[in-house]
Structures are given as structure tokens and as C-alpha cells.
Scaffold this active site. Structure first.
Site, mmCIF file in Angstrom:
data_model
loop_
_atom_site.group_PDB
_atom_site.id
_atom_site.type_symbol
_atom_site.label_atom_id
_atom_site.label_comp_id
_atom_site.label_asym_id
_atom_site.label_seq_id
_atom_site.Cartn_x
_atom_site.Cartn_y
_atom_site.Cartn_z
ATOM 1 N N ASP A 172 95.365 64.635 3.626
ATOM 2 C CA ASP A 172 94.170 63.887 3.026
ATOM 3 C C ASP A 172 92.986 64.602 2.749
ATOM 4 O O ASP A 172 91.682 64.341 2.548
ATOM 5 C CB ASP A 172 93.515 62.805 4.310
ATOM 6 C CG ASP A 172 93.332 63.280 5.454
ATOM 7 O OD1 ASP A 172 93.279 64.341 5.515
ATOM 8 O OD2 ASP A 172 92.747 62.495 6.208
ATOM 9 N N TYR A 270 89.713 74.849 3.747
ATOM 10 C CA TYR A 270 90.752 75.357 4.806
ATOM 11 C C TYR A 270 90.738 76.849 4.208
ATOM 12 O O TYR A 270 91.154 77.803 5.274
ATOM 13 C CB TYR A 270 92.054 75.078 4.750
ATOM 14 C CG TYR A 270 91.912 73.503 5.766
ATOM 15 C CD1 TYR A 270 92.120 74.072 7.405
ATOM 16 C CD2 TYR A 270 91.819 72.391 5.476
ATOM 17 C CE1 TYR A 270 92.045 73.049 8.161
ATOM 18 C CE2 TYR A 270 92.001 71.405 6.300
ATOM 19 C CZ TYR A 270 92.006 71.664 7.632
ATOM 20 O OH TYR A 270 92.041 70.659 8.452
#
Ligand SMILES: NC(=O)c1ccc[n+]([C@@H]2O[C@H](COP(=O)([O-])OP(=O)(O)OC[C@H]3O[C@@H](n4cnc5c(N)ncnc54)[C@H](O)[C@@H]3O)[C@@H](O)[C@H]2O)c1
Ligand SMILES: O=P(O)(O)OC[C@H]1O[C@H](O[C@H]2[C@H](O)[C@@H](O)[C@@H](O)O[C@@H]2CO)[C@H](O)[C@@H](O)[C@@H]1O
Ligand SMILES: [Mn+2]
Length: 447
Positions: A172, A270
Site C-alpha cells: 500500500d 523506502y
């Protein structure tokens, strides 16, 4: 939608995300009718708190839905259409160790990236495969939608160990980033965005974003990214606020520096862990990591609310909210059940979707999803910088899976030494030996 309705099992019934997802299923009932919801977990005590509270909520708000919770796999996985899986093998106690052990050696500690993610992967592979096997044994036609982490390693393990299984791995984070890009462009619904993206899970780049009429949104998004990263995309509309925790706000801001490395693409948040590992270590507290923040925050909040519902015997005014953001799970289930042929970013075997990259890599790319599964949309060639990074990281993920299958110390050491977050093979070995000790009973015994 046709009149058919579905039986759904939520694996990881005791997860902090379970109430939000269960309520979301109720809210989306017109689109995705559910006749039966079952929670399954292997921790009866933890699950019971969440399940008893949800049972009260269901009784008051959706008595027509049959609700059960269980730790018995046969009960949980018989006669179902979908498994929604969000397990955390080792729970937060092990996440805390994943984050704190590397920090002892000056290496970043993160849930899914670097040594922490590798350790978590070694625990998760068995748990996810076990659930997949249960589903195939008792409901061979069902689909498993997996968002248990670390999704990159779990997906590679599924490719190697269960190549023909009906599992779709999805994350997500890009959904949240598309929400933010939609806010930057003044667009109400992220689903109007048409996107191109390539990478691995928690390791990728958006290359094109258009609105529903085909207008290029990249110039507007790039302006925001260059100035404030994803911060301009944080919604301030009531009920839409995401990630108010400080650490996430920093991550959304830091995306500005990640973006600066390649201003032609829009990065996944990330990537900061691989590109700025030194900065991440400098800004970490080795005694209080994200696991502590989550245990003191989300876990206390969710379990506190559940206990209150149970004590009062009613869910009225309990503050339970549907996870509006998790509607992508229903979108995906609808696509599979109703052949909607919508576009989703999935973690799938590359097989040429990224043409100058390992065909056996599990890549995250847009796919069209219908009744017969997914079809990939080719993303062409990736530039040299991304290619180099992808090759390094995919090798880490493949070596972890090989280490798990072969019980190989050597391969896990290689995986750790290859991670861009780890400075040397010496440090990799020190971390590995500590992780082996901490993960006794969770990892296969390595030799
Ligand atoms: N991919 C995504 O986009 C995304 C987003 C959010 C969370 N997650 C993942 O969802 C999962 C749950 O997160 P959380 O913070 O709510 O964790 P949590 O610890 O609150 O819940 C996880 C639950 O899984 C259960 N569990 C562990 N091993 C199991 C097994 N083998 N079989 C059945 N149940 C098992 C635990 O007992 C626990 O109740 C994590 O893997 C997290 O990384 C993924
Ligand atoms: O540190 P945590 O446990 O809060 O979050 C780790 C997860 O982060 C991402 O999921 C986010 C999501 O992007 C956000 O929009 C919202 O729904 O919360 C999620 C959880 O915080 C990531 O995609 C997951 O894989 C991580 O587990
Ligand atoms: Mn994710």
C-alpha cells in the site's frame, strides 16, 4: 457487480489493521458483498481482543454477515473465496529486535529494509506459505491477497516454492504516494491517476503520471517533490490524515533528497534507506525505534479501543473507523471476482516487463487484473543507475530465499554483505550471528 457474495478470511486476525479493514469491508458492501468474515490467527489471546470487539460491532451494524474467529486452520480456510493476509511472524517483539540489533553495529534498523527486513523475511516465508497451503487444501479456488511483509522476500519465496498458486502480493505504499500526488494536483480520487512504475517492493520509481484525460501531471508533481518531497501531498481533510507520527513525516520530507538523485522519476519513500543509510543511522535512536513508536501508539490505541468495546458491550462511540485507504484491497478483490480489468501495481515475475533486468526477478509493475489473474504492462528499459541498484537489491532478496530453502548460513551472510545498508562482510557477520541467536525457533537452523 453481480448478486454473488463472498466469504472472506482475514489471516492475522489480531493485527492492528484488522478492525480498519473489517469496517472497510462493511462500508464497501454494495460494491463487494460479503456474507461471511472469519478471522484467523495463531495467537488466540491476541486475536480474541480484536475479534470480540469486532463481533460486537458486526452484531450492531451488520447482523446479516456471519462472523467467526478461530485458530483452527480447517475452520478458517474451508469454503472461502478470498484470504486477506496481514500476518507479522514474531509480532512487534521481534520487529524491535530486527531494528535494534543492526543499530548496535552502526547499521540502520528498519522493518523491511536492510538486516531487519532480511531477518523478518526469514521468519515470514514459512508463515505465509503455511497459510497459502491451508487455503489451497480447503478452498482450492480461492485467491490470497497478501500484504504481509517483507513483501519482496515473501513474493520471491512464492515464486520459487509455489509458482502456480493463486496468491497476489501487493503493497500500500505506492497507493499512499498516489494519494499524495493526487492531493498535489488537486485531484480528489487517486484512482483517476494513470501511472507507470518499475522496481522491487519498497524499491521503485514512478516514471509517468497522467490524469484521466491523459494530461501529464509530472511537471506539477516534480515541482512539489523538488521543494518539499511528499509533504505537500499530506491531506488535511478530516478523516483523510495519514501517518501523523513524526517518523513518517520525516520520511515524506526526506523524499525530496531521494528525488534529487534522479529528477526524472518520482521515488518510493523506502529508497531513503538504501541511498542515505548514514543519515538514517544518525537520526535513529538505538533505544527507541519505530517498533517502540508503534507499540506505544497504534497498538495501544487499537487494543485500548477494542478492550473498551468489550467492557461496555457496545461499539457505539468506540471510534472504530474504516481504513479508507485500504479500499485498494476491495478494488483488487472486485477485479478478480468481477473481471473489472483495472490497473494495479503488483509484485509479479518480471519475465520481460523490465526488459533489461533479470526475467526471474519479482518486480513491482502495473498490471491489468481480471477473473483470470493479472497481465503485466511492459515498462521497457530502466536507466543505468536504477539498473545497478535493482540488480544489487534483487540479489539480496534471492539469496535470502535460497538461504531459507537450503538452510544456508553462507548465503545469508552473502545476502547481508550485499545489502547497500551494510558496510562490510565483517559487520554483516556480526549482525548475522546476533540475529541467529535472536531468531531461534523462527528461522530454520542454518549450517
Ligand atoms: N504491504 C503493505 O502495504 C502493508 C501495510 C501495512 C502493514 N503491512 C503488514 O501487515 C502485517 C501486520 O502488521 P501489524 O502492524 O498490524 O502487526 P500485528 O503484530 O499487530 O499483527 C500481526 C498478527 O499476525 C499474527 N501472526 C503471526 N504469525 C502468524 C501465523 N503464522 N499465522 C497466523 N497469524 C500469525 C500475530 O499473532 C498478530 O496477531 C505486517 O506484516 C505488516 O508489515 C503491510
Ligand atoms: O511503521 P508502520 O508499522 O506504521 O508502517 C509500516 C508499513 O508502512 C507502509 O504502509 C503504510 C501505508 O503506506 C500508509 O498509507 C498507511 O496505510 O499505513 C501503512 C502502515 O503504516 C508499507 O507499505 C508497509 O509495507 C509497512 O508495513
Ligand atoms: Mn508495503
Amino acid at each position: 457487480m453481480s448478486k454473488k457474495s463472498y466469504a472472506v478470511t482475514i489471516a492475522g486476525g489480531g493485527s492492528t489493521f484488522t478492525p480498519g479493514i473489517a469496517l472497510m469491508l462493511l462500508e464497501e458492501h454494495d460494491r463487494f458483498p460479503v456474507n461471511k468474515i472469519t478471522f484467523y490467527d495463531n495467537d488466540a489471546e491476541r486475536q480474541e481482543i480484536v475479534a470480540k470487539a469486532c463481533e460486537i460491532y458486526f452484531r450492531e451494524n451488520a447482523p446479516e454477515i456471519e462472523f467467526n474467529y478461530t485458530t483452527d486452520p480447517e475452520t478458517a480456510f474451508t469454503g472461502i473465496d478470498f484470504v486477506l493476509a496481514h500476518i507479522r511472524v514474531g509480532k512487534y517483539a521481534m520487529r524491535e529486535k530486527d531494528e535494534k540489533i543492526p543499530l548496535k553495529y552502526g547499521v540502520l534498523g528498519q522493518e523491511t529494509c536492510g538486516p531487519g527486513g532480511i531477518a523478518y523475511g526469514m521468519r515470514s516465508i514459512g508463515g505465509v506459505i503455511e497459510i497459502l497451503d491451508y487455503m489451497e487444501k480447503w478452498s482450492p479456488d480461492a485467491w490470497m491477497l497478501n500484504y504481509s511483509n517483507p513483501a519482496a522476500i515473501v513474493a520471491e519465496a512464492c515464486r520459487v516454492l509455489r509458482p502456480n498458486s493463486k496468491i497476489i502480493n501487493i503493497c500500500d505504499m505506492p497507493i499512499d504516494l498516489m494519494d499524495k500526488m493526487a492531493v498535489m494536483c488537486g485531484i480528489k480520487d487517486r484512482r483517476e491517476l494513470q501511472y507507470s512504475y518499475y522496481g522491487l517492493n519498497h524499491y521503485g520509481w514512478f516514471t509517468r503520471i497522467y490524469d484521466k484525460d491523459g494530461n501529464d501531471l509530472m511537471p506539477e508533481i516534480k515541482k512539489h517533490m523538488a521543494k518539499n518531497g511528499y509533504l505537500d501531498g499530506i491531506s488535511h481533510e478530516p478523516g483523510q490524515e495519514q501517518h501523523i507520527d513524526e517518523s513518517w513525516v520525516h520520511t515524506f520530507g526526506k523524499a525530496k533528497d531521494v528525488y534529487a538523485l534522479d529528477p526524472e522519476t518520482i521515488p518510493n519513500t523506502y529508497l531513503k534507506y538504501y541511498i542515505f543509510p548514514d543519515y538514517v543511522v544518525e537520526t535513529s535512536d538505538p533505544n527507541y525505534t519505530r517498533a517502540n513508536e508503534v507499540m506505544d501508539g497504534r497498538e495501544k490505541r487499537v487494543f485500548g479501543a477494542c478492550r473498551e468495546v468489550i467492557e461496555k458491550g457496545t461499539a457505539e462511540g468506540c471510534g472504530f473507523e474504516a481504513d479508507a485507504h485500504a479500499t485498494y484491497i476491495v478494488d483488487l478483490a472486485c477485479a478478480l471476482a468481477e473481471n473489472t480489468m483495472e490497473r494495479f501495481l503488483l509484485i509479479v515475475p518480471n519475465d520481460g516487463a523490465v526488459s533489461n533486468f533479470d526475467p526471474t526477478a519479482m518486480v513491482e509493475v502495473p498490471c491489468i487484473v481480471g477473473k483470470n489473474g493479472y497481465e503485466k504492462i511492459c515498462q521497457g528499459q530502466v536507466p543505468q543507475w536504477q539498473k545497478g541498484m535493482l540488480e544489487q537489491q534483487v540479489s539480496v532478496e534471492k539469496l535470502v530465499v535460497q538461504a531459507w530453502v537450503e538452510h544456508s548460513y553462507q548465503k545469508l551472510w552473502q545476502a547481508l554483505s550485499l545489502s547497500a545498508t551494510v558496510p562490510s562482510a565483517k559487520v554483516a557477520k556480526l549482525i548475522l550471528d546476533d540475529l541467529i541467536e535472536a531468531n531461534k525457533g523462527y528461522w530454520p537452523e542454518l549450517h
